[in-house]
Motif scaffolding. Structure first.
Motif, PDB file in Angstrom:
ATOM      1  N   HIS A  92      -4.395   4.389   4.419  1.00 35.02           N
ATOM      2  CA  HIS A  92      -3.668   3.185   4.814  1.00 35.02           C
ATOM      3  C   HIS A  92      -4.450   2.288   5.803  1.00 35.02           C
ATOM      4  O   HIS A  92      -4.466   1.016   5.566  1.00 35.02           O
ATOM      5  CB  HIS A  92      -2.505   3.431   5.739  1.00 35.02           C
ATOM      6  CG  HIS A  92      -1.283   4.012   4.846  1.00 35.02           C
ATOM      7  ND1 HIS A  92      -0.270   4.727   5.316  1.00 35.02           N
ATOM      8  CD2 HIS A  92      -1.292   4.457   3.288  1.00 35.02           C
ATOM      9  CE1 HIS A  92       0.595   5.224   4.286  1.00 35.02           C
ATOM     10  NE2 HIS A  92       0.087   4.759   3.123  1.00 35.02           N
TER      11      HIS A  92
ATOM     12  N   CYS B  10       2.891  -1.922   4.080  1.00 27.82           N
ATOM     13  CA  CYS B  10       2.188  -0.472   4.412  1.00 27.82           C
ATOM     14  C   CYS B  10       3.097   0.366   4.480  1.00 27.82           C
ATOM     15  O   CYS B  10       4.158   0.169   5.197  1.00 27.82           O
ATOM     16  CB  CYS B  10       1.248  -0.513   5.255  1.00 27.82           C
ATOM     17  SG  CYS B  10       0.345   0.948   5.396  1.00 27.82           S
TER      18      CYS B  10
ATOM     19  N   ILE C  23       0.783  -1.216   0.028  1.00 29.46           N
ATOM     20  CA  ILE C  23      -0.016  -0.208  -0.020  1.00 29.46           C
ATOM     21  C   ILE C  23       0.913   1.018  -0.031  1.00 29.46           C
ATOM     22  O   ILE C  23       1.610   1.449   1.100  1.00 29.46           O
ATOM     23  CB  ILE C  23      -0.997   0.069   1.285  1.00 29.46           C
ATOM     24  CG1 ILE C  23      -1.904  -1.183   1.125  1.00 29.46           C
ATOM     25  CG2 ILE C  23      -1.679   1.216   1.394  1.00 29.46           C
ATOM     26  CD1 ILE C  23      -2.679  -1.547   2.148  1.00 29.46           C
TER      27      ILE C  23
ATOM     28  N   THR D 221      -5.682  -1.152   4.481  1.00 28.33           N
ATOM     29  CA  THR D 221      -5.172  -2.401   5.227  1.00 28.33           C
ATOM     30  C   THR D 221      -6.182  -3.455   5.640  1.00 28.33           C
ATOM     31  O   THR D 221      -6.042  -4.429   5.403  1.00 28.33           O
ATOM     32  CB  THR D 221      -4.076  -2.202   6.476  1.00 28.33           C
ATOM     33  OG1 THR D 221      -3.209  -1.588   5.921  1.00 28.33           O
ATOM     34  CG2 THR D 221      -3.850  -3.161   7.004  1.00 28.33           C
TER      35      THR D 221
ATOM     36  N   VAL E 186       0.024  -7.633   4.081  1.00 27.79           N
ATOM     37  CA  VAL E 186      -0.065  -6.419   3.697  1.00 27.79           C
ATOM     38  C   VAL E 186       1.330  -5.763   4.028  1.00 27.79           C
ATOM     39  O   VAL E 186       2.023  -6.018   5.064  1.00 27.79           O
ATOM     40  CB  VAL E 186      -0.957  -5.723   4.657  1.00 27.79           C
ATOM     41  CG1 VAL E 186      -0.766  -4.110   4.442  1.00 27.79           C
ATOM     42  CG2 VAL E 186      -2.360  -6.022   4.558  1.00 27.79           C
TER      43      VAL E 186
END
Length: 375
Positions: free
Chosen positions: A122, A138, A115, A126, A136
């Protein structure tokens, strides 16, 4: 552009209407298992969410990865998806937009989503990726406050997926060497840390200066580097902070967007940290740690490279591969083999930084010393 900003502020809603980019009807190759295999081990197959400049840097870096590969795209701009598909040979079946990317749960050819979108997105993104059963990665800051960050950690844990934060410097050779020196006592008793993180920001209409998307200003974007470095270079967690904000251009840096913040951190052993975060000065990219036996200095310390370091023993002459190449290979090893970097890159690490940022903002507001409770 205003139209882009309006879109970004709404992309976290449930999928409604006609998607901007539909999933293609091409069948997913069913012969692939949950991860591809190469001589070095399984390859982490990654979809990048957010095809901006940093996403492009990550994609370029992944060309040299041995354990990670770009296989999917998620964007709200169809023209970017088309361009990236052609450049990186991405199948249409692995391309999504912000409304339909929940469908990755049905795609066995994507292992993780990176991401790389505005900070405020976010958290909801997520949660959606975790619900879809994908790991994930991020970008930092992981959220706009510690509460959201913890919710992300909890959601990924409940879904049985990893949550990793884009701490590329945790894999950078010069940084790693200084942490090793500190751990082995080569600097002696630590006394002082200094972190300077800043640059003069350009376009006043970009999302980084929109508090609804950024969750703040310079502190979220560049100041977090000094916060994270203060923690990994000292090896301690701060227990208090004082902070002062200066705003010279209130037109550009509107309410909720910090321009310059100086902050001071106190650590359990007595180490003092002195840091600066700014969007209004260039030539500020330095981490310095001083001990009774020696010192370590990184300048530049957090730029994309090369990082340059020196200690009381002399210049550090370590290789300078792309940070994101090391990061993505390291994260693949973490996911598949449980191999941990010298400093964690998991969601819990991200929450710790968010707790410090929350305390800094509270200290700016109160004008006093604010305790920090990391545990």
């Amino acid at each position: 552009m205003n139209t882009r900003r309006a879109f970004l502020q709404n992309v976290t809603r449930s999928a409604i209407g006609i998607p901007l980019l539909s999933l293609q009807s091409a069948p997913i190759i069913s012969s692939l298992t949950s991860c591809a295999e190469v001589a070095d081990g399984p390859v982490l197959r990654v979809a990048i969410m957010g095809l901006g400049s940093y996403g492009a840097r990550v994609a370029e870096a992944m060309k040299d990865c041995k354990r990670a590969k770009l296989v999917g795209l998620i964007s709200g701009t169809p023209s970017k998806v088309t361009e990236w598909q052609q450049k990186w040979n991405i199948p249409a079946a692995n391309c999504y937009n912000y409304e339909n990317f929940d469908n990755i749960k049905n795609n066995p050819n994507i292992d993780a989503v990176y991401i790389i979108t505005p900070n405020a997105l976010h958290h909801p993104q997520t949660l959606r990726v975790a619900k879809a059963g994908k790991h994930v990665i991020c970008e930092k800051p992981m959220a706009i406050n510690a509460k959201e960050g913890q919710e992300m950690v909890d959601a990924c844990k409940a879904a049985g997926v990893k949550l990793l934060i884009g701490y590329r410097l945790h894999f950078e050779p010069n940084t790693v060497e200084i942490i090793r020196m500190r751990k082995e006592g080569e600097l002696g008793k630590l006394l002082y840390f200094q972190g300077q993180s800043g640059f003069r920001i350009g376009n006043p209409n970009q999302w980084r200066l929109d508090p609804k998307l950024a969750g703040g200003g310079a502190m979220m974007d560049i100041g977090i580097y000094s916060i994270n470095a203060a923690r990994y270079m000292t090896g301690e967690e701060p227990i208090w902070v004082t902070a002062q904000e200066v705003k010279t251009d209130p037109q550009k840096f509107k309410p909720g967007v910090d321009e310059t913040i100086t902050f001071q951190l106190g650590f359990p052993s007595g180490i003092i940290g002195s840091c600066l975060s700014t969007y209004n000065m260039n030539n500020l990219d330095r981490f310095f740690i001083n001990g009774e036996k020696g010192f370590a200095d990184l300048q530049p310390a957090s730029g994309y490279g090369p990082i340059k370091g020196r200690t009381h023993k002399g210049e550090l002459a370590l290789p300078h591969p792309m940070h994101q190449t090391l990061q993505m290979d390291g994260m693949a090893e973490l996911i598949f083999e449980g191999k941990q970097p010298i400093v964690p890159v998991d969601g819990a690490e991200g929450v710790k930084d968010m707790k410090v940022i929350d305390a800094i903002f509270a200290a700016v507001k109160s004008g006093g010393k604010v305790p920090i409770k990391i545990a």
